[in-house]
Design a protein around this motif. Structure first.
Motif, short mmCIF file in Angstrom:
data_model
loop_
_atom_site.label_atom_id
_atom_site.label_comp_id
_atom_site.label_asym_id
_atom_site.label_seq_id
_atom_site.Cartn_x
_atom_site.Cartn_y
_atom_site.Cartn_z
N GLY A 117 0.81 -1.21 0.00
CA GLY A 117 0.00 0.00 0.00
C GLY A 117 0.84 1.26 0.00
N LEU A 118 0.15 2.37 0.05
CA LEU A 118 0.79 3.67 0.10
C LEU A 118 -0.10 4.62 0.87
N TYR A 119 0.48 5.74 1.29
CA TYR A 119 -0.32 6.78 1.93
C TYR A 119 0.19 8.14 1.48
N GLY A 120 -0.67 9.14 1.64
CA GLY A 120 -0.29 10.49 1.27
C GLY A 120 -1.32 11.48 1.77
N VAL A 121 -1.13 12.71 1.38
CA VAL A 121 -1.94 13.83 1.86
C VAL A 121 -2.67 14.45 0.67
N ALA A 122 -3.92 14.82 0.89
CA ALA A 122 -4.72 15.41 -0.19
C ALA A 122 -5.38 16.70 0.27
N PHE A 123 -5.19 17.74 -0.51
CA PHE A 123 -5.91 19.00 -0.32
C PHE A 123 -6.44 19.42 -1.67
N GLY A 124 -7.74 19.69 -1.74
CA GLY A 124 -8.33 20.11 -3.00
C GLY A 124 -8.09 19.09 -4.09
N ARG A 125 -7.47 19.54 -5.19
CA ARG A 125 -7.18 18.66 -6.32
C ARG A 125 -5.68 18.38 -6.42
N MET A 126 -5.04 18.19 -5.25
CA MET A 126 -3.62 17.91 -5.19
C MET A 126 -3.38 16.74 -4.26
N PHE A 127 -2.57 15.77 -4.72
CA PHE A 127 -2.20 14.64 -3.86
C PHE A 127 -0.69 14.65 -3.67
N PHE A 128 -0.28 14.56 -2.40
CA PHE A 128 1.13 14.55 -2.03
C PHE A 128 1.48 13.14 -1.56
N GLY A 129 2.20 12.39 -2.38
CA GLY A 129 2.58 11.04 -2.00
C GLY A 129 3.64 11.05 -0.92
N GLU A 130 3.56 10.09 0.00
CA GLU A 130 4.51 10.04 1.11
C GLU A 130 5.37 8.79 1.10
N SER A 131 4.77 7.62 1.18
CA SER A 131 5.57 6.40 1.25
C SER A 131 4.72 5.22 0.80
N MET A 132 5.41 4.13 0.41
CA MET A 132 4.72 2.92 0.01
C MET A 132 5.54 1.72 0.46
N TYR A 133 4.88 0.57 0.48
CA TYR A 133 5.58 -0.65 0.86
C TYR A 133 4.94 -1.83 0.15
N ALA A 134 5.64 -2.95 0.12
CA ALA A 134 5.12 -4.18 -0.47
C ALA A 134 5.67 -5.37 0.29
N ASP A 135 4.79 -6.27 0.69
CA ASP A 135 5.20 -7.54 1.28
C ASP A 135 5.27 -8.64 0.23
N VAL A 136 4.59 -8.44 -0.90
CA VAL A 136 4.65 -9.38 -2.03
C VAL A 136 4.95 -8.59 -3.29
N SER A 137 5.43 -9.25 -4.29
CA SER A 137 5.86 -8.58 -5.52
C SER A 137 4.73 -7.76 -6.13
#
Length: 254
Positions: free
Chosen positions: A151-171
């Motif tokens: 998954g991943l997470y990030g911040v959203a304001f209006g029509r803008m998304f700010f990506g923060e980090s992601m991870y994967a336990d499987v390919s």
């Protein structure tokens, strides 16, 4: 000299961030606190926190800025095959905002090449969780057989998304989540995802750098727009997975 922000001090203009010849290009300010209101204000100005345990909160606005334009997202043949399997097989799921804190903790525990420890501290998780509760942070999650595998997470304001980090336990689990995010943002015509700093992984997916001035100008416009809805749209992912496919050798489906 990097300014120290007291509780009521505003951020300095991003143009005052340290330059390329400094030891910390893009560093703008430091503070003792990571209060949710300051964190929200930072993102609206194109600023983000990045620091380690034992350091003060360090605030950054690098130049150039790494971004991903949703329409430029590269779907490799192998990722296209994976996305079609996710869409076809019921044991795969994409969920939005189901386990935000869990995604943050998983990102914190994910090993990073060339990094020791993590910058996603308990203080960071608390601050971003407060943004999540206020509707300004989101997680996109890949689930398989009832288990969150990326998954991943990030911040959203209006029509803008700010990506923060992601991870994967499987390919490819993080790429599935990113593709779901890109598909969702394409449907709502968002023009840009902030990726903060250049990495070869992001570049391989279509990320590129732009001047900070262009980035800040876009952020100022985008965050003032009404927010978009947040839920998984299977159709949006399907359209992304099939984008650019030829109907046949003559384009007639045969």
């Amino acid at each position: 000299m990097v300014p120290w922000l007291g509780l009521d001090d505003p951020f300095p203009p991003v143009e005052r961030a340290l330059g390329a010849m400094s030891g910390a290009p893009g560093l703008l300010a430091a503070s003792a606190d990571l209060l949710p209101w300051r964190l929200a204000d930072a993102y609206r100005r194109g600023i983000f926190p990045w620091y380690s345990d034992g350091q003060p909160v360090l605030w950054w606005s690098p130049d150039p800025r790494m971004i991903l334009v949703p329409d430029e997202f590269k779907v490799s043949p192998s990722l296209r095959k994976t996305l079609k399997r996710v869409l076809r097989e019921p044991n795969w799921e994409v969920r939005v905002d189901f386990d935000f804190a869990g995604v943050m903790r998983a990102c914190a525990q994910s090993p990073r090449r060339g990094q020791r420890g993590t910058w996603i501290t308990a203080e960071i998780i608390d601050a971003y969780s407060a943004l999540f509760r206020s509707g300004h942070a989101h997680s996109i999650e890949t689930w398989h057989d009832g288990r969150r595998v990326g998954g991943l997470y990030g911040v959203a304001f209006g029509r803008m998304f700010f990506g923060e980090s992601m991870y994967a336990d499987v390919s490819d689990a993080s790429k599935i989540a990113l593709a779901a995010l890109v598909g969702h943002l394409r449907e709502h015509r968002l023009e840009m995802i902030d990726c903060q700093q250049n990495t070869s992984h992001l570049a391989s997916l279509g990320g590129r750098e732009i001047a900070r001035s262009a980035f800040i100008a876009h952020v100022r416009r985008a965050v003032a727009e009404p927010p978009i809805p947040w839920q998984f749209d299977k159709g949006a992912l399907a359209r992304l997975a099939h984008r650019g496919e030829s109907a046949g050798p003559h384009g007639n489906g045969r």
